[in-house]
Design a protein around this motif. Structure first.
Motif, PDB file in Angstrom:
ATOM      1  N   PRO A 172     -42.659 -39.465  26.546  1.00 36.09           N
ATOM      2  CA  PRO A 172     -41.048 -39.634  27.220  1.00 36.09           C
ATOM      3  C   PRO A 172     -40.817 -39.731  25.940  1.00 36.09           C
ATOM      4  CG  PRO A 172     -41.879 -40.611  28.548  1.00 36.09           C
ATOM      5  CD  PRO A 172     -43.144 -39.719  27.944  1.00 36.09           C
ATOM      6  N   LEU A 173     -40.797 -40.541  25.111  1.00 34.52           N
ATOM      7  CA  LEU A 173     -39.992 -40.688  23.971  1.00 34.52           C
ATOM      8  C   LEU A 173     -40.328 -40.152  22.621  1.00 34.52           C
ATOM      9  CD1 LEU A 173     -38.892 -44.038  23.226  1.00 34.52           C
ATOM     10  CD2 LEU A 173     -42.065 -44.679  21.776  1.00 34.52           C
ATOM     11  N   VAL A 174     -41.940 -39.208  22.645  1.00 34.05           N
ATOM     12  CA  VAL A 174     -42.179 -38.460  21.698  1.00 34.05           C
ATOM     13  C   VAL A 174     -40.798 -36.948  21.835  1.00 34.05           C
ATOM     14  CG1 VAL A 174     -43.162 -36.783  20.771  1.00 34.05           C
ATOM     15  CG2 VAL A 174     -44.485 -38.657  20.802  1.00 34.05           C
ATOM     16  N   ALA A 175     -40.267 -37.084  23.501  1.00 36.53           N
ATOM     17  CA  ALA A 175     -39.699 -35.750  23.716  1.00 36.53           C
ATOM     18  C   ALA A 175     -38.552 -36.019  23.242  1.00 36.53           C
ATOM     19  CB  ALA A 175     -39.414 -35.869  25.133  1.00 36.53           C
ATOM     20  N   ARG A 176     -38.152 -37.276  23.697  1.00 35.46           N
ATOM     21  CA  ARG A 176     -36.763 -37.888  23.331  1.00 35.46           C
ATOM     22  C   ARG A 176     -36.156 -38.030  21.496  1.00 35.46           C
ATOM     23  NH1 ARG A 176     -31.526 -37.837  24.559  1.00 35.46           N
ATOM     24  NH2 ARG A 176     -30.314 -39.666  24.008  1.00 35.46           N
ATOM     25  N   ALA A 177     -37.576 -38.530  21.539  1.00 36.15           N
ATOM     26  CA  ALA A 177     -36.830 -38.899  19.217  1.00 36.15           C
ATOM     27  C   ALA A 177     -36.897 -37.335  19.501  1.00 36.15           C
ATOM     28  CB  ALA A 177     -38.186 -39.201  18.889  1.00 36.15           C
ATOM     29  N   LEU A 218     -26.088 -36.065  23.311  1.00 42.11           N
ATOM     30  CA  LEU A 218     -27.164 -37.090  22.994  1.00 42.11           C
ATOM     31  C   LEU A 218     -27.085 -37.631  24.389  1.00 42.11           C
ATOM     32  CD1 LEU A 218     -27.607 -38.063  19.404  1.00 42.11           C
ATOM     33  CD2 LEU A 218     -29.005 -36.353  20.758  1.00 42.11           C
ATOM     34  N   GLY A 219     -25.200 -37.774  25.554  1.00 41.17           N
ATOM     35  CA  GLY A 219     -26.277 -38.131  26.331  1.00 41.17           C
ATOM     36  C   GLY A 219     -24.876 -39.265  26.714  1.00 41.17           C
ATOM     37  N   PRO A 220     -25.529 -40.056  27.397  1.00 39.17           N
ATOM     38  CA  PRO A 220     -24.667 -41.682  28.026  1.00 39.17           C
ATOM     39  C   PRO A 220     -24.905 -42.822  27.073  1.00 39.17           C
ATOM     40  CG  PRO A 220     -25.427 -39.985  30.206  1.00 39.17           C
ATOM     41  CD  PRO A 220     -26.159 -39.435  29.137  1.00 39.17           C
ATOM     42  N   ILE A 221     -25.875 -42.725  26.887  1.00 46.09           N
ATOM     43  CA  ILE A 221     -26.388 -44.064  26.126  1.00 46.09           C
ATOM     44  C   ILE A 221     -25.595 -44.018  24.683  1.00 46.09           C
ATOM     45  CG2 ILE A 221     -28.468 -44.636  25.147  1.00 46.09           C
ATOM     46  CD1 ILE A 221     -28.263 -45.218  27.963  1.00 46.09           C
ATOM     47  N   PHE A 222     -26.207 -42.489  23.918  1.00 45.78           N
ATOM     48  CA  PHE A 222     -25.270 -42.413  23.271  1.00 45.78           C
ATOM     49  C   PHE A 222     -23.940 -42.722  23.326  1.00 45.78           C
ATOM     50  CE2 PHE A 222     -29.299 -41.565  21.326  1.00 45.78           C
ATOM     51  CZ  PHE A 222     -29.821 -42.142  20.257  1.00 45.78           C
ATOM     52  N   SER A 223     -23.371 -42.042  23.959  1.00 46.46           N
ATOM     53  CA  SER A 223     -22.196 -42.309  24.283  1.00 46.46           C
ATOM     54  C   SER A 223     -21.333 -43.867  24.469  1.00 46.46           C
ATOM     55  CB  SER A 223     -21.708 -41.643  25.557  1.00 46.46           C
ATOM     56  OG  SER A 223     -21.484 -39.941  25.382  1.00 46.46           O
ATOM     57  N   ILE A 315     -32.340 -46.866  28.181  1.00 45.00           N
ATOM     58  CA  ILE A 315     -31.701 -47.599  27.345  1.00 45.00           C
ATOM     59  C   ILE A 315     -32.820 -48.204  25.696  1.00 45.00           C
ATOM     60  CG2 ILE A 315     -30.667 -49.863  27.315  1.00 45.00           C
ATOM     61  CD1 ILE A 315     -28.597 -49.314  29.486  1.00 45.00           C
ATOM     62  N   GLU A 316     -33.675 -48.802  27.196  1.00 40.37           N
ATOM     63  CA  GLU A 316     -34.964 -49.542  25.940  1.00 40.37           C
ATOM     64  C   GLU A 316     -34.868 -48.437  25.487  1.00 40.37           C
ATOM     65  OE1 GLU A 316     -35.515 -52.473  25.746  1.00 40.37           O
ATOM     66  OE2 GLU A 316     -34.927 -53.343  27.237  1.00 40.37           O
ATOM     67  N   GLN A 317     -35.625 -47.491  26.090  1.00 43.94           N
ATOM     68  CA  GLN A 317     -36.507 -46.162  25.053  1.00 43.94           C
ATOM     69  C   GLN A 317     -35.525 -45.587  24.329  1.00 43.94           C
ATOM     70  OE1 GLN A 317     -37.687 -41.934  27.429  1.00 43.94           O
ATOM     71  NE2 GLN A 317     -35.639 -41.881  26.343  1.00 43.94           N
ATOM     72  N   ASP A 318     -34.022 -45.540  24.110  1.00 45.08           N
ATOM     73  CA  ASP A 318     -32.800 -45.050  23.485  1.00 45.08           C
ATOM     74  C   ASP A 318     -33.287 -45.678  21.935  1.00 45.08           C
ATOM     75  OD1 ASP A 318     -33.096 -42.131  23.945  1.00 45.08           O
ATOM     76  OD2 ASP A 318     -30.823 -42.610  25.159  1.00 45.08           O
ATOM     77  N   LEU A 319     -32.654 -47.479  22.658  1.00 45.77           N
ATOM     78  CA  LEU A 319     -33.011 -48.738  21.171  1.00 45.77           C
ATOM     79  C   LEU A 319     -34.050 -48.685  21.143  1.00 45.77           C
ATOM     80  CD1 LEU A 319     -31.604 -51.210  24.218  1.00 45.77           C
ATOM     81  CD2 LEU A 319     -30.147 -49.924  21.935  1.00 45.77           C
ATOM     82  N   ALA A 320     -34.847 -48.291  21.306  1.00 47.83           N
ATOM     83  CA  ALA A 320     -36.527 -47.888  20.263  1.00 47.83           C
ATOM     84  C   ALA A 320     -36.355 -47.694  19.543  1.00 47.83           C
ATOM     85  CB  ALA A 320     -37.785 -48.031  21.324  1.00 47.83           C
ATOM     86  N   LEU A 321     -35.527 -45.948  19.864  1.00 52.54           N
ATOM     87  CA  LEU A 321     -35.619 -45.402  18.955  1.00 52.54           C
ATOM     88  C   LEU A 321     -34.696 -45.476  17.623  1.00 52.54           C
ATOM     89  CD1 LEU A 321     -36.041 -41.731  21.038  1.00 52.54           C
ATOM     90  CD2 LEU A 321     -37.816 -42.532  19.850  1.00 52.54           C
TER      91      LEU A 321
END
Length: 386
Positions: A172-177, A218-223, A315-321
């Motif tokens: 999932p992390l690669v897909a999101r990245a 990019l969606g809610p987290i980036f908003s 959130i943890e996924q996007d914060l990691a990226l």
């Protein structure tokens, strides 16, 4: 591998390259492989765009890509003769672009090198050969070019069969990245900040609009990131602050069953033991949680805030990226003239983790109870799980 390949007719072979020395070793290996089966060889090169197509810089990239196609065609004929074909593609996602090209050309075997394909974008795009092997519908051969110094690639290869034989898996992390990288390229984020002393206000405003558009896509987290940053004029220029203030978190609400399931998990008892009813239509739905009217078994009317079950993981996924991104670009002097990436990431991380912890919100409610204790017509009720 040999038995599997020779049991099938191989008419078309494709190989991916970025024209680096090691990647071209895979091309030579694929040429020899195609020659063995008297197959057509398709050499594909993916150019990752730096600017949107509609910009002057984007048009220049397309012109250069056309020139690259002529050069690649000459190279393909050198290694495979009349059976050699070339294809240059402009795409923000090299892995998926190669997979799509293989499907369009109906190739039987897809060859990629295991080194030198991601370059400086590796931290965002992930491991391209592995992603190709898990996404392609044909047989994939990964050629070991990482340590070869000869003219041709090492004959150490790894074959991946079709999807029917090998279960697909994409972290999932690669897909999101990959998605983030594609959106960044689409909106031209590489040139967004430019020089901090840009005198033309209209250009600064245009860049700010493009940043807002990218964050929305990019969606809610980036908003949420944009919303948080819009409150920090000490970190961003005024044009960006004004534009980011327009961001809205457009998030579909959870279903009634999801709300009930989360409530029961948190309370540890069936929801009917606590609530007489919960209004299925939320009062508001945000990135982290949504709010519902409800009635307790005692008859008291309350408002319940329910956290989305995937909120913390997302959130943890996007914060990691974002942390990786901040580490990669935060030390660039030109960028730091406009934005302090380390401060942005620290502020965002602290803010989002605070919002995820509803215990802090419960403590704030407790303080409000004390403040309003002397007002008979006002009351604050809490329902928490110890």
């Amino acid at each position: 591998m040999q038995n599997h390949l020779e049991s099938n007719v191989i008419r078309r072979v494709m190989v991916g390259t970025d024209r680096s020395e090691t990647a071209d070793q895979a091309v030579h290996w694929a040429a020899g492989f195609a020659d063995r089966y008297d197959a057509e060889l398709f050499v594909v090169q993916v150019v990752v765009p730096q600017y949107p197509f509609v910009t002057e810089f984007g048009e220049a990239e397309q012109t250069r890509a056309a020139g690259d196609n002529n050069e690649l065609a000459h190279f393909a004929r050198q290694v495979a003769g009349n059976r050699g074909h070339a294809r240059v593609v402009i795409d923000a996602d090299p892995a998926l672009a190669i997979v799509r090209a293989a499907e369009q050309e109906a190739v039987d075997v897809l060859v990629v090198g295991n080194f030198g394909m991601a370059g400086r974008k590796e931290f965002l795009l992930g491991n391209i050969p592995n992603r190709i092997s898990h996404s392609a519908h044909c047989t994939v051969i990964i050629v070991n070019t990482a340590h070869s110094t000869d003219e041709h690639a090492s004959h150490s290869v790894r074959a991946h069969l079709s999807k029917g034989d090998t279960p697909p898996f994409e972290p999932p992390l690669v897909a999101r990245a990959t998605h983030i990288a594609a959106v960044m390229a689409k909106h031209g984020l590489t040139e967004l900040f430019g020089q901090s002393n840009e005198p033309d206000m209209s250009i600064r405003c245009q860049r700010a609009k493009r940043l807002r558009a990218a964050l929305e896509e990019l969606g809610p987290i980036f908003s949420k990131l944009g919303q948080v940053l819009s409150t920090r004029p000490d970190l961003l220029p005024v044009e960006y602050i004004e534009e980011l203030a327009l961001l809205q978190s457009r998030v579909p609400p959870m279903t009634e069953s999801e709300v009930v399931r989360v409530s029961e998990q948190e309370l540890g008892v069936p929801w009917e033991d606590v609530f007489k009813s919960i209004d299925p239509k939320p009062l508001a739905a945000g990135t982290i949680a949504q709010v519902h009217r409800a009635t307790l078994e005692s008859g008291d009317r309350v408002v319940v805030k329910v956290q989305r079950p995937t909120a913390r993981a997302d959130i943890e996924q996007d914060l990691a990226l974002l942390e990786v991104f901040a580490e990669k670009v935060g030390k660039r002097p030109a960028l730091n003239q406009v934005i302090d990436m380390e401060a942005v990431f620290k502020h965002l991380s602290t803010s989002l983790h605070r919002e995820l912890d509803f215990r802090q919100e419960a403590d704030n409610i407790g303080r409000m109870q004390a403040v309003l204790a002397d007002y008979d017509r006002l009351a604050v009720l809490t329902l928490t799980q110890n």
